[in-house]
Design a protein around this motif. Structure first.
Motif, mmCIF file in Angstrom:
data_model
loop_
_atom_site.group_PDB
_atom_site.id
_atom_site.type_symbol
_atom_site.label_atom_id
_atom_site.label_comp_id
_atom_site.label_asym_id
_atom_site.label_seq_id
_atom_site.Cartn_x
_atom_site.Cartn_y
_atom_site.Cartn_z
ATOM 1 N N LEU A 1 73.891 30.500 11.344
ATOM 2 C CA LEU A 1 72.778 30.253 12.244
ATOM 3 C C LEU A 1 71.474 30.609 11.546
ATOM 4 N N THR A 2 70.470 29.818 11.769
ATOM 5 C CA THR A 2 69.128 30.186 11.346
ATOM 6 C C THR A 2 68.612 31.210 12.354
ATOM 7 N N GLN A 3 67.473 31.786 12.078
ATOM 8 C CA GLN A 3 66.893 32.716 13.042
ATOM 9 C C GLN A 3 66.638 31.998 14.363
ATOM 10 N N ARG A 4 66.153 30.765 14.297
ATOM 11 C CA ARG A 4 65.904 29.982 15.518
ATOM 12 C C ARG A 4 67.205 29.746 16.277
ATOM 13 N N GLY A 5 68.287 29.420 15.564
ATOM 14 C CA GLY A 5 69.582 29.217 16.208
ATOM 15 C C GLY A 5 70.093 30.484 16.867
ATOM 16 N N PHE A 6 69.882 31.623 16.203
ATOM 17 C CA PHE A 6 70.292 32.910 16.770
ATOM 18 C C PHE A 6 69.479 33.215 18.028
ATOM 19 N N SER B 1 60.779 32.293 23.684
ATOM 20 C CA SER B 1 59.631 32.973 23.067
ATOM 21 C C SER B 1 59.728 34.490 23.259
ATOM 22 N N MET B 2 60.262 34.939 24.391
ATOM 23 C CA MET B 2 60.467 36.383 24.605
ATOM 24 C C MET B 2 61.504 36.918 23.617
ATOM 25 N N THR B 3 62.621 36.203 23.497
ATOM 26 C CA THR B 3 63.674 36.611 22.565
ATOM 27 C C THR B 3 63.132 36.632 21.145
ATOM 28 N N ALA B 4 62.384 35.605 20.768
ATOM 29 C CA ALA B 4 61.813 35.523 19.413
ATOM 30 C C ALA B 4 60.879 36.697 19.144
ATOM 31 N N ALA B 5 60.046 37.034 20.126
ATOM 32 C CA ALA B 5 59.108 38.143 19.948
ATOM 33 C C ALA B 5 59.844 39.455 19.724
ATOM 34 N N VAL C 1 61.832 43.583 15.908
ATOM 35 C CA VAL C 1 62.941 44.397 15.373
ATOM 36 C C VAL C 1 63.049 44.207 13.868
ATOM 37 N N VAL C 2 62.965 42.941 13.416
ATOM 38 C CA VAL C 2 63.073 42.636 11.990
ATOM 39 C C VAL C 2 61.940 43.295 11.194
#
Length: 173
Positions: A37-42, A56-60, A65-66
């Motif tokens: 999975l890419t980061q977007r897929g994850f 967008s919440m999950t991505a933020a 975290v990263v």
């Protein structure tokens, strides 16, 4: 979060070709790697698990975290994520160390004493979310997908996974 149902994992068998090995000509399992999975897929996968949260919440959260884990580890702070594991720093020292003579010359700089700083990871091994090999194996439904075999493609040899029924047919003659 514990894995609440058995996940499916395909295993391919590969023959040991090392003549010096005690396991020569014996078969060993190898995970059949699927596309990662890419980061977007994850982010999409995680978002699908939590009703009411947006991508967008999950991505933020994930991007924060990263960024934060290496930042904290670089300060000597271990980061424990329950159910996942611990991120912690280690140091790569010079192969031969620092001599007593060098130490007597004065306080050595970190650049002389330290070759590198590494971010390490140790999986969680608590009873509830144990990610060690045996516990993870017990939470996974594994099937033998086939036998890895070498195939000549032009002037190169390529390892391919031959499904079990095809392998049996090809080697029954």
């Amino acid at each position: 979060m514990a894995i609440d149902r058995k996940q499916k994992l395909s295993i391919g068998l590969r023959i040991n070709k090392n003549r010096k090995s005690a396991g020569y000509q014996k078969y060993y399992g190898k995970v059949v790697q699927r596309d990662g999975l890419t980061q977007r897929g994850f982010i999409n996968h995680v978002t699908a698990h939590i009703p009411g949260i947006t991508e967008s919440m999950t991505a933020a959260v994930l991007e924060t975290v990263v960024t934060c884990i290496p930042e904290l580890v670089a300060q000597g702070v271990s980061v424990k994520l329950d159910g996942i594991g611990i991120f912690y720093p280690t140091i790569e020292n010079p192969h031969l160390g620092i001599s007593l003579e060098k130490m007597k010359e004065g306080a050595p700089s970190a650049a002389v004493v330290i070759n590198g700083l590494r971010l390490r990871f140790r999986p969680d091994s608590t009873k509830l979310d144990n990610l060690t090999s045996k516990s993870l194996r017990d939470k996974t439904a594994m099937t033998i997908a086939g036998i890895y075999t070498d195939v000549k493609v032009g002037d190169q040899t390529v390892e391919v996974l031959l499904p079990m029924d095809e392998y049996k047919r090809a080697h029954s003659e």
